[in-house]
Design a protein around this motif. Structure first.
Motif, PDB file in Angstrom:
ATOM      1  N   ILE A 143       2.800   3.327  -5.936  1.00 24.53           N
ATOM      2  CA  ILE A 143       1.505   3.499  -6.633  1.00 24.53           C
ATOM      3  C   ILE A 143       1.625   4.425  -7.485  1.00 24.53           C
ATOM      4  O   ILE A 143       1.629   4.291  -8.799  1.00 24.53           O
ATOM      5  CB  ILE A 143       0.547   3.043  -6.004  1.00 24.53           C
ATOM      6  CG1 ILE A 143       0.729   1.880  -4.766  1.00 24.53           C
ATOM      7  CG2 ILE A 143      -0.631   3.096  -7.031  1.00 24.53           C
ATOM      8  CD1 ILE A 143      -0.855   1.915  -3.755  1.00 24.53           C
ATOM      9  N   SER A 180      -9.259   4.889  -5.246  1.00 28.04           N
ATOM     10  CA  SER A 180     -10.112   4.663  -4.229  1.00 28.04           C
ATOM     11  C   SER A 180     -10.034   4.866  -2.333  1.00 28.04           C
ATOM     12  O   SER A 180     -10.693   5.307  -1.716  1.00 28.04           O
ATOM     13  CB  SER A 180     -10.143   2.803  -4.247  1.00 28.04           C
ATOM     14  OG  SER A 180      -7.990   2.816  -3.640  1.00 28.04           O
ATOM     15  N   SER A 181      -8.274   5.133  -2.572  1.00 24.47           N
ATOM     16  CA  SER A 181      -8.623   6.132  -0.751  1.00 24.47           C
ATOM     17  C   SER A 181      -8.306   7.368  -0.280  1.00 24.47           C
ATOM     18  O   SER A 181      -8.261   7.522   0.672  1.00 24.47           O
ATOM     19  CB  SER A 181      -7.178   5.353   0.466  1.00 24.47           C
ATOM     20  OG  SER A 181      -6.240   5.916  -1.448  1.00 24.47           O
ATOM     21  N   ASN A 192       0.658  -1.270  -0.304  1.00 26.06           N
ATOM     22  CA  ASN A 192       0.246  -0.045  -0.594  1.00 26.06           C
ATOM     23  C   ASN A 192       1.319   1.000   0.118  1.00 26.06           C
ATOM     24  O   ASN A 192       0.358   2.325  -0.615  1.00 26.06           O
ATOM     25  CB  ASN A 192      -0.758  -0.108   1.430  1.00 26.06           C
ATOM     26  CG  ASN A 192      -1.907  -1.215   0.775  1.00 26.06           C
ATOM     27  OD1 ASN A 192      -2.659  -1.251   0.355  1.00 26.06           O
ATOM     28  ND2 ASN A 192      -2.232  -1.569   2.421  1.00 26.06           N
ATOM     29  N   GLN A 204       2.197   4.551  -0.752  1.00 25.41           N
ATOM     30  CA  GLN A 204       1.624   5.082  -2.087  1.00 25.41           C
ATOM     31  C   GLN A 204       2.243   5.913  -2.941  1.00 25.41           C
ATOM     32  O   GLN A 204       2.015   6.439  -4.280  1.00 25.41           O
ATOM     33  CB  GLN A 204       0.360   6.640  -1.391  1.00 25.41           C
ATOM     34  CG  GLN A 204       1.689   7.360  -0.801  1.00 25.41           C
ATOM     35  CD  GLN A 204       1.230   8.914   0.360  1.00 25.41           C
ATOM     36  OE1 GLN A 204       0.147   8.333  -0.217  1.00 25.41           O
ATOM     37  NE2 GLN A 204       0.983   9.748  -0.203  1.00 25.41           N
ATOM     38  N   LEU A 234      -5.333   1.633 -13.614  1.00 28.46           N
ATOM     39  CA  LEU A 234      -5.384   1.000 -12.685  1.00 28.46           C
ATOM     40  C   LEU A 234      -4.863   1.003 -11.383  1.00 28.46           C
ATOM     41  O   LEU A 234      -5.223   1.344 -11.020  1.00 28.46           O
ATOM     42  CB  LEU A 234      -4.275  -0.616 -13.283  1.00 28.46           C
ATOM     43  CG  LEU A 234      -4.970  -2.172 -12.383  1.00 28.46           C
ATOM     44  CD1 LEU A 234      -6.000  -2.390 -12.265  1.00 28.46           C
ATOM     45  CD2 LEU A 234      -4.185  -2.942 -12.367  1.00 28.46           C
ATOM     46  N   TRP A 235      -3.322   1.744 -11.465  1.00 31.19           N
ATOM     47  CA  TRP A 235      -2.969   1.938 -10.585  1.00 31.19           C
ATOM     48  C   TRP A 235      -3.395   2.962  -9.858  1.00 31.19           C
ATOM     49  O   TRP A 235      -3.448   3.495  -8.333  1.00 31.19           O
ATOM     50  CB  TRP A 235      -1.353   1.794 -11.313  1.00 31.19           C
ATOM     51  CG  TRP A 235      -0.389   0.715 -10.869  1.00 31.19           C
ATOM     52  CD1 TRP A 235      -0.433   0.164 -12.236  1.00 31.19           C
ATOM     53  CD2 TRP A 235      -0.142  -0.098  -9.575  1.00 31.19           C
ATOM     54  NE1 TRP A 235       0.233  -1.092 -11.953  1.00 31.19           N
ATOM     55  CE2 TRP A 235      -0.144  -1.711 -10.094  1.00 31.19           C
ATOM     56  CE3 TRP A 235      -0.744   0.183  -8.816  1.00 31.19           C
ATOM     57  CZ2 TRP A 235      -0.013  -2.638  -9.405  1.00 31.19           C
ATOM     58  CZ3 TRP A 235      -0.657  -1.050  -8.430  1.00 31.19           C
ATOM     59  CH2 TRP A 235      -0.326  -2.614  -8.435  1.00 31.19           C
ATOM     60  N   GLU A 288      -6.122   4.908 -10.435  1.00 29.19           N
ATOM     61  CA  GLU A 288      -7.210   4.252  -9.395  1.00 29.19           C
ATOM     62  C   GLU A 288      -7.468   3.719  -7.728  1.00 29.19           C
ATOM     63  O   GLU A 288      -8.803   3.607  -7.667  1.00 29.19           O
ATOM     64  CB  GLU A 288      -8.526   3.068 -10.710  1.00 29.19           C
ATOM     65  CG  GLU A 288      -9.209   3.950 -12.053  1.00 29.19           C
ATOM     66  CD  GLU A 288     -10.463   5.208 -11.355  1.00 29.19           C
ATOM     67  OE1 GLU A 288     -10.649   5.274 -10.377  1.00 29.19           O
ATOM     68  OE2 GLU A 288     -10.440   5.210 -12.144  1.00 29.19           O
ATOM     69  N   LYS A 289      -6.141   2.822  -7.816  1.00 29.87           N
ATOM     70  CA  LYS A 289      -5.972   2.318  -6.939  1.00 29.87           C
ATOM     71  C   LYS A 289      -5.443   3.424  -5.845  1.00 29.87           C
ATOM     72  O   LYS A 289      -6.693   2.589  -4.468  1.00 29.87           O
ATOM     73  CB  LYS A 289      -4.396   1.012  -6.518  1.00 29.87           C
ATOM     74  CG  LYS A 289      -4.311   0.784  -5.466  1.00 29.87           C
ATOM     75  CD  LYS A 289      -3.013  -0.476  -5.522  1.00 29.87           C
ATOM     76  CE  LYS A 289      -2.960  -1.011  -4.645  1.00 29.87           C
ATOM     77  NZ  LYS A 289      -3.812  -2.384  -3.850  1.00 29.87           N
TER      78      LYS A 289
END
Length: 368
Positions: free
Chosen positions: A157, A182-183, A152, A154, A175-176, A178-179
């Motif tokens: 990511i 989400s937070s 996780n 950041q 994809l990354w 968006e990951k």
């Protein structure tokens, strides 16, 4: 026995003093009170010249005061005595980054491989350096190793998003991003990065959704407005694009890039006279390649073919390997009845750009 107890008491007092100096120095560093921090660190190192807190602290002091060469000396000195100190290694990498010495970051990561492989933040620094050097495969390897340590993280990511964007693997970049989104649903930078990725694959409607979310959070955000304008320009909705270019120009009226884009949208809307005003405004302060391209195209559209031809010929002299002025000039010469010249121009250009399909297709069209 009594002497041993006295020595132990003295050692305890020395340790307590050093610990207090280190704590105070780091607090001052965090507060930006650099003079006071250095005073404490100098006293600390007078007491114990090899103390890792003091050496890292002075490295941090020089790094924070924009003296990376001196910072490197102290981080190196710390690592020579404590070969597992990850704070020194991270500081060393950051100092080389400040000096834009990306290859040195990779070299010290390999030199202290035993530390590098244990820390996600350090691995991500190495991955970043490889990415900026366009060593994309190596970069991906380091990012993935970092993820195994901290799935996780950041920064890892974010780095993967930038990596896949640079590799033109836009679906993977999304994809990354968006990951992370989400937070952090209100992270404007991530929203615009996702918008940029969708815009690259010409999914303008999805791009607009993300740019709008960013604009709602910050109505004057340059990247959100720019992305919206470019997306609507991609959809050929020049009227809407113009409203966003104008928003940017309200706060940055002399931005040549935006004036160029604004003028292109005006031209797309058929407002050639105003487009020419914009191109001429840019050119009044000196030559500008893109303004000249835009002006030539606008002149062609209003029928001033000779002036347009003159500009294209000048651009070909300045940038003989750029296909854009040659392709546009070939269109112009076709209109002017100079088809043979147009074909020869493109055939000569095709020899320099054999893989350019647009040139080949244009030659075939002119020969039909």
């Amino acid at each position: 026995m009594e002497n041993a107890e006295i020595e132990k008491t003295q050692e305890d007092e020395k340790f307590t003093k050093i610990k207090a100096l280190a704590k105070e120095a780091y607090r001052f560093l965090d507060q930006g009170r650099f003079k006071e921090a250095k005073e404490r660190l100098d006293i600390l190192l007078d007491e114990d010249p090899s103390n890792t807190y003091g050496l890292v602290g002075l490295g941090d002091y020089y790094a924070k005061t924009k003296q990376p060469e001196q910072a490197i000396q102290y981080y190196r000195k710390c690592l020579s005595g404590d070969t597992t100190n990850k704070f020194s290694l991270m500081g060393l990498m950051n100092a080389y980054r400040d000096l834009n010495s990306l290859k040195r970051i990779i070299e010290v990561a390999e030199e202290f491989h035993h530390i590098t492989i244990t820390d996600a933040s350090i691995l991500s620094r190495v991955a970043d350096a490889h990415r900026k050097l366009k060593n994309f495969k190596e970069s991906e390897v380091y990012y993935m190793e970092a993820l195994q340590i901290n799935p996780n993280d950041q920064y890892v990511i974010v780095g993967l998003g930038h990596l896949y964007f640079a590799c033109q693997r836009y679906a993977d970049a999304i994809l990354w991003w968006e990951k992370l989104l989400s937070s952090q649903p209100n992270n404007i930078k991530i929203l615009t990065e996702i918008g940029n990725s969708y815009r690259k694959i010409k999914d303008f409607d999805k791009a607009i959704l993300y740019y709008e979310r960013a604009k709602n959070l910050d109505p004057k955000n340059f990247f959100a407005l720019y992305g919206l304008a470019e997306s609507y320009r991609g959809k050929k909705d020049f009227k809407t694009a113009i409203t966003h270019w104008e928003k940017i120009l309200e706060s940055d009226p002399e931005n040549k890039l935006i004036i160029n884009r604004y003028a292109d949208s005006l031209r797309g809307l058929g407002n050639y006279d105003k487009a020419l005003e914009c191109f001429n405004k840019i050119l009044a302060s000196g030559d500008d390649y893109f303004a000249l391209l835009g002006k030539a195209a606008a002149l062609r559209l209003i029928g001033d073919l000779e002036k347009a031809e003159e500009i294209y010929l000048g651009l070909l002299t300045k940038s003989p390997n750029d296909p854009r002025p040659a392709l546009e000039l070939s269109d112009l010469w076709d209109i002017m009845g100079k088809k043979t010249q147009a074909i020869k121009l493109l055939e000569d250009l095709a020899k320099k750009n054999p893989s350019n399909e647009a040139i080949r297709e244009r030659i075939e069209y002119l020969k039909d």
